[in-house]
Design an enzyme around this catalytic site. Sequence first.
Site, short mmCIF file in Angstrom:
data_model
loop_
_atom_site.label_atom_id
_atom_site.label_comp_id
_atom_site.label_asym_id
_atom_site.label_seq_id
_atom_site.Cartn_x
_atom_site.Cartn_y
_atom_site.Cartn_z
N SER A 88 -90.35 6.44 -40.63
CA SER A 88 -91.57 6.63 -39.60
C SER A 88 -90.89 5.81 -38.23
O SER A 88 -90.04 6.20 -37.71
CB SER A 88 -92.74 5.76 -39.95
OG SER A 88 -93.99 6.07 -39.20
N ASP A 325 -95.07 12.24 -41.86
CA ASP A 325 -94.56 10.81 -41.77
C ASP A 325 -93.92 10.50 -43.19
O ASP A 325 -94.39 10.58 -44.09
CB ASP A 325 -95.75 9.91 -41.70
CG ASP A 325 -95.19 8.44 -41.24
OD1 ASP A 325 -94.50 7.67 -41.80
OD2 ASP A 325 -95.40 8.04 -39.94
#
Length: 771
Positions: A88, A325
């Site tokens: 991320s 993500d």
Amino acid sequence: MSDGAPPPRPRDKELRLALICYGGISLAVYMHGITKEVWHLARASRAHHDGDGALTGSARVYADMLAEMQQAAGVTLRILPDIVAGASAGGINGIFLAQAIAAGQSLDPLTDLWLDGADVERLTDADAAPASRFSKVWALPIAWMAAGRSAEQLDELDEPTREEVRAKLSHFIRSRWFEPPFSGAGFTDMLLDAFEAMAAAPREARLLPPGQPLDLFVTVTDFTGHPERLQLHSPPEVTETEHRLIFPFTDDGEVCETLADPAELTFAARATSSFPGAFPPLTVAELDKVLAARGADWPGRDDFLRRVLPRQSAANTIDKTALIDGSVLANAPFRPAIDALRNRPARREIDRRFVYIDPSPGTKFRLSGASDGVPGFFQTILGAISELPRQQPIRDNLEALAERSRRIERMRAILDAIRPDVEREIEQLFGRTFFLDRPTVSRLVAWRRRAQTAAAERAGFSYAGYGHLKTANVVEHIVTLLHAVGGGSGAQRWSNTRVRIDQALAARGVTDNAVFTGDGSDATIAFLRTFDLEFRVRRLRLLARRIGEAESEAGAETLEPLRHAVYDSLGAYIDVRRPEAHRALRHAVRTLRDDAEPLLDALGTSLDLTGLDAQTDARIAAALAELPREWRRAMLLNYLGFPYIDVATLPLLQGEGTDEYDPIRVDRISPDDARAIRSGGAEATLKGIQYNSFGAFFSHAYRENDYLWGRLHGAERMIDIAVSTLSAPSRLRAGRVAAIKRAAFLAILDEEEPRLAAIPALVATLRHELG
């Protein structure tokens, strides 16, 4: 030491950093500040090693610190961040840092892009913005409910910042609902701009020495998932859906213009940061469209996609793949970094650290509304599907590292215990050998075989187990290498290759159960001479380790010819490990159906280990001839004694720990760990933790605040980590370390004050706190 004698040469030591970068949404800005200090420390280390004095800011302070450590402890410390793994927000920062390390590019151009671009107004899709200031005005109370305690903190801000946050939070809440408000294509465009800015800035040398690879791992989540077949006893096979992906990048230890094509790095950065609900999932079509609009080429597109999405490529579903993500399933990507420890070259004493960057440590599960500690209906559902999966602790990873360190400690204890006996055996075996002080290529070959035979005889029955284990490992390596050469994926194709290779070896008589009771069968000896690459690598690495240990007594200059010979040879063996070295075999691997003997012969020819052995013997013989007699004999006997060592240690570690030969220590960088300026952790320093870690998106002042604290916290912790490499008797005094930190803090403030126009009060306060 007699008067006039030169001072002893400082011994070399490497602090190797495996960086694990967590997710943190808008705390990405804070992490940019931290990774910038890691970069500056690596720059300072390279400059100190090369005698380059052209440094400024905190990098200059770090270089002076390294010089002071060398003077105090007689250690030339080199800092090498050679493994980076991120998810991320940490994935984006890890990619930028890896690019800077591998390509010698600068992180400085990214700062303004972070400060200006990580803004909710820039990130929001134009089609998602509210049509007017009256759109969804009824949603404003929801905004302040969502803000919770963060809304109360607005009253503590200066008027311009307070109004900026209120306006942008209102705008964000009233944007389109039930679709991601942030623009995926817009963010992709910003990432490409960032890589262009890095490439356009002044470039320095690569920050790792030649031959030291830089490995980058980026976690991604395949939303739909891809099928993976598992072999069981009953039923024989089952299929499950796998969602975890890791995008690997490496420079193979070579100087490069870029770690990878900017389009590939952008693909990884955009994918790993596709925070659910904020950004749309990444698709290949999105990147293709953005590149077309920019008129940019992506020449390696198809090869890259096949490499990072092999199962999707095999199923012809790449165009339908949606990536989200990376922190959804792997927010703390330790595992790929641990796996990368295998086969790391070791030229000198190593202090290996795993350093994880956690921007918001402590209790991460903060859903409000629970009564008496019992979560309610909606809190339970939301936590189960959103928060809990990404907030798992790292205890399992730390235990894996601790177990690896314990195995290495056991290995070192075994070697220390058996080394005197091995040296006596080798001395008795070769002590009266004529011409031992004048090794040639043909003599080295004969002496090695004599030592191998003697080791087998002295080991007795245990040699049979060692031999079978070694052979099994070689077969495993062959199959894995061929599988990678073919570009295949999945356990089924690997198993099919294994079956064919096993059949070919059985036809050659390599699987005789009695082959290792003595010297071994002719077939097995021929097989190992042709394919046992790892034995050669282990032998050279152990010799390199012995050279490093002897340098303090003999002097680095004395053993330098042998060191170069060992690492030149080691590099040649490692090169043929790579699947790319055997691309000519790809078609044969992919079309393998029945008889694998022709493929096995072709691989043996492609490896050419006997040719590499001849080159290695020539290098080592020439290097030994340059050493003083006592060291020539000591190094030669150590080299010839390797079969005895391998018999004792291979069953324990199966080759692990013969490169980086020291236990691993783990360090953390977080607001809670940096207390030299201000205690209180993230709550006392960071603004980005507000609004469920979206806070920095709503204010330029917030981003400036978090970026500055990132640099300060990063400087403090990197100084702590560097100083901790010294042994206790020679460690710098606490007062001196504090002075170095203060100098770094002031250098950072001097550098950043002209840029950070939105937080002059914070800069002034920090100068006052520093005194």
